[in-house]
Design an enzyme around this catalytic site. Structure first.
Site, mmCIF file in Angstrom:
data_model
loop_
_atom_site.group_PDB
_atom_site.id
_atom_site.type_symbol
_atom_site.label_atom_id
_atom_site.label_comp_id
_atom_site.label_asym_id
_atom_site.label_seq_id
_atom_site.Cartn_x
_atom_site.Cartn_y
_atom_site.Cartn_z
ATOM 1 N N HIS A 73 21.326 31.957 -7.227
ATOM 2 C CA HIS A 73 20.723 30.879 -6.435
ATOM 3 C C HIS A 73 21.156 30.910 -4.972
ATOM 4 O O HIS A 73 22.307 31.169 -4.650
ATOM 5 C CB HIS A 73 20.947 29.512 -7.070
ATOM 6 C CG HIS A 73 22.358 29.007 -7.087
ATOM 7 N ND1 HIS A 73 22.888 28.254 -6.062
ATOM 8 C CD2 HIS A 73 23.340 29.097 -8.020
ATOM 9 C CE1 HIS A 73 24.130 27.911 -6.367
ATOM 10 N NE2 HIS A 73 24.431 28.415 -7.544
ATOM 11 N N GLU A 224 19.257 25.177 -7.594
ATOM 12 C CA GLU A 224 20.205 25.222 -8.714
ATOM 13 C C GLU A 224 21.176 24.047 -8.681
ATOM 14 O O GLU A 224 21.473 23.452 -9.717
ATOM 15 C CB GLU A 224 21.003 26.538 -8.700
ATOM 16 C CG GLU A 224 21.785 26.798 -10.001
ATOM 17 C CD GLU A 224 23.109 26.060 -10.110
ATOM 18 O OE1 GLU A 224 23.583 25.860 -11.246
ATOM 19 O OE2 GLU A 224 23.690 25.658 -9.083
ATOM 20 N N ASP A 244 26.438 33.457 -11.430
ATOM 21 C CA ASP A 244 26.986 32.241 -10.833
ATOM 22 C C ASP A 244 28.496 32.267 -10.993
ATOM 23 O O ASP A 244 29.027 32.995 -11.834
ATOM 24 C CB ASP A 244 26.362 30.997 -11.502
ATOM 25 C CG ASP A 244 26.205 29.848 -10.506
ATOM 26 O OD1 ASP A 244 27.052 29.726 -9.595
ATOM 27 O OD2 ASP A 244 25.254 29.057 -10.651
ATOM 28 N N HIS A 324 33.289 23.972 -5.291
ATOM 29 C CA HIS A 324 32.623 22.870 -4.581
ATOM 30 C C HIS A 324 33.536 22.194 -3.562
ATOM 31 O O HIS A 324 33.293 21.059 -3.142
ATOM 32 C CB HIS A 324 32.012 21.859 -5.557
ATOM 33 C CG HIS A 324 30.722 22.346 -6.150
ATOM 34 N ND1 HIS A 324 29.828 21.528 -6.786
ATOM 35 C CD2 HIS A 324 30.168 23.579 -6.169
ATOM 36 C CE1 HIS A 324 28.786 22.236 -7.194
ATOM 37 N NE2 HIS A 324 28.980 23.490 -6.832
HETATM 38 ZN ZN LIG Z 1 26.329 28.023 -8.415
#
Ligand SMILES: [Zn+2]
Length: 348
Positions: A73, A224, A244, A324
């Site tokens: 993604h 995504e 990923d 993240h």
């Molecule tokens: Zn990801």
């Protein structure tokens, strides 16, 4: 067994840096599509899109009995303009699993519909320990965080007059650093490191005249992080393999130097046979890999399965520390991700 082609780490990291510096927050595709079109045309690949702006490159294999789709993604987590406060500060909604504790003080880019980009930074309403009693303890969420624009504005009218409006998309400074010890740091290891690994594998099969075992599609979705990137899969596709990031923590084998293969995530186990095949290939080619069960995690293969597509799903990618947030991995795992992709393309 076919020998593993040589993967040039330096070229792979350069490609990553090149990609990570192009903004592609969830749903914002104009700049990254242009970049990928340039890259693929220089490699001699043709691109196409579906209606939700997933970019595809389709390569004929030796055997047409099934179609394999690799997906990585393009989108990164970020924000969207919700409204502007009377003092000119911008309120946002998040796009994907943003952690404001990590974002506070970070530079951002606001992309307007007229094609302009404005700079700003993420602040808390109680932004300064010198001024506010609750500067340290107040919650960090969309009710308290704002974007401070790097423009001469002091009211909402000033901000709207610049051409900024509700619904403009906000990308975050990628902050890419590659250390001499081989660590790669950026806010967007997820998923630009996988995009780089996948594109490098595509470049290598061109250079080495490797024809994939099966008809193979390469897909680059842009939704995504909000859960529906891979939700639509063309009927031709039999296997959807998402590239990923892998997770790291107390319950995981994963590290920043390993290729992490997801056995299951919070929705479902991935396909037994396909996942086993990937793990066996990793062992066969001596790629440092592991299997793990993911917690707060979904991939485009999950989105594809959840939407009821008739596919086998799998996921793998480099272990990612501090996901993240300001993320870190190691070049050896990006290279391993590229190698596992090549191994499955050759599909011995
Ligand atoms: Zn990801």
């Amino acid at each position: 067994m076919r020998e593993m082609p040589y993967v040039d780490e330096k070229r792979l990291v350069e490609l990553f840096e090149n990609l990570v510096n192009v903004p592609s927050v969830v749903a914002y595709y104009p700049e990254i599509d242009k970049k990928l079109e340039e890259i693929f045309s220089s490699m001699g690949y043709e691109v196409s899109y579906d209606n939700k702006h997933t970019l595809y490159v389709k390569v004929k294999g030796q055997d047409h009995s099934k179609t394999i789709c690799f997906g990585a993604h393009l989108d990164t987590i970020g924000m969207i303009v919700r409204q502007v406060d009377p003092n000119g500060w911008i309120q946002v909604r998040t796009l994907g699993g943003v952690n404001f504790h990590s974002l506070e003080g970070e530079n951002v880019y606001i992309h307007t519909r007229s094609g302009k980009t404005f700079e700003g930074m993420v602040i808390h309403q109680s932004h300064s320990v010198h001024v506010f009693d609750d500067a340290r303890d107040s919650v960090r969420d969309i009710t308290t965080m704002r974007i401070l624009l790097d423009e001469d504005v002091s009211s909402d009218k000033d901000v709207y007059a610049l051409g900024i409006d509700h619904g403009d998309l906000i990308s975050v400074e990628p902050r890419c650093i590659v250390t001499s010890s081989g660590f790669v740091k950026s806010r967007h290891i997820d998923d630009k490191a996988c995009v780089a690994a996948l594109i490098e594998a595509m470049r290598i099969i061109k250079e080495e005249n490797i024809v994939p075992k099966y008809d193979t599609w390469f897909a680059f979705p842009i939704f995504e992080e909000i859960g529906h990137g891979g939700a639509y899969v063309p009927l031709e596709v039999d296997e959807y393999i998402a590239l990923d990031i892998g997770l790291i923590g107390p319950h995981y084998h994963g590290t920043e130097k390993k290729v992490c293969i997801g056995a299951a995530d919070n929705f479902s186990p991935y396909d037994w046979e396909l996942t086993t095949k990937l793990y066996d290939l990793a062992k066969m080619y001596e790629i440092d890999a592991c299997l793990d069960v993911y917690y707060h995690f979904g991939s485009d293969a999950t989105a594809a399965m959840r939407a009821g597509n008739n596919i086998k799903g799998a996921v793998y990618g480099m272990g990612c520390m501090n996901s993240h947030g300001y993320e870190r991995t190691h070049i050896s795992a990006i290279k391993g991700t590229c190698e596992l992709t090549l191994a499955y393309l050759m599909n011995e």
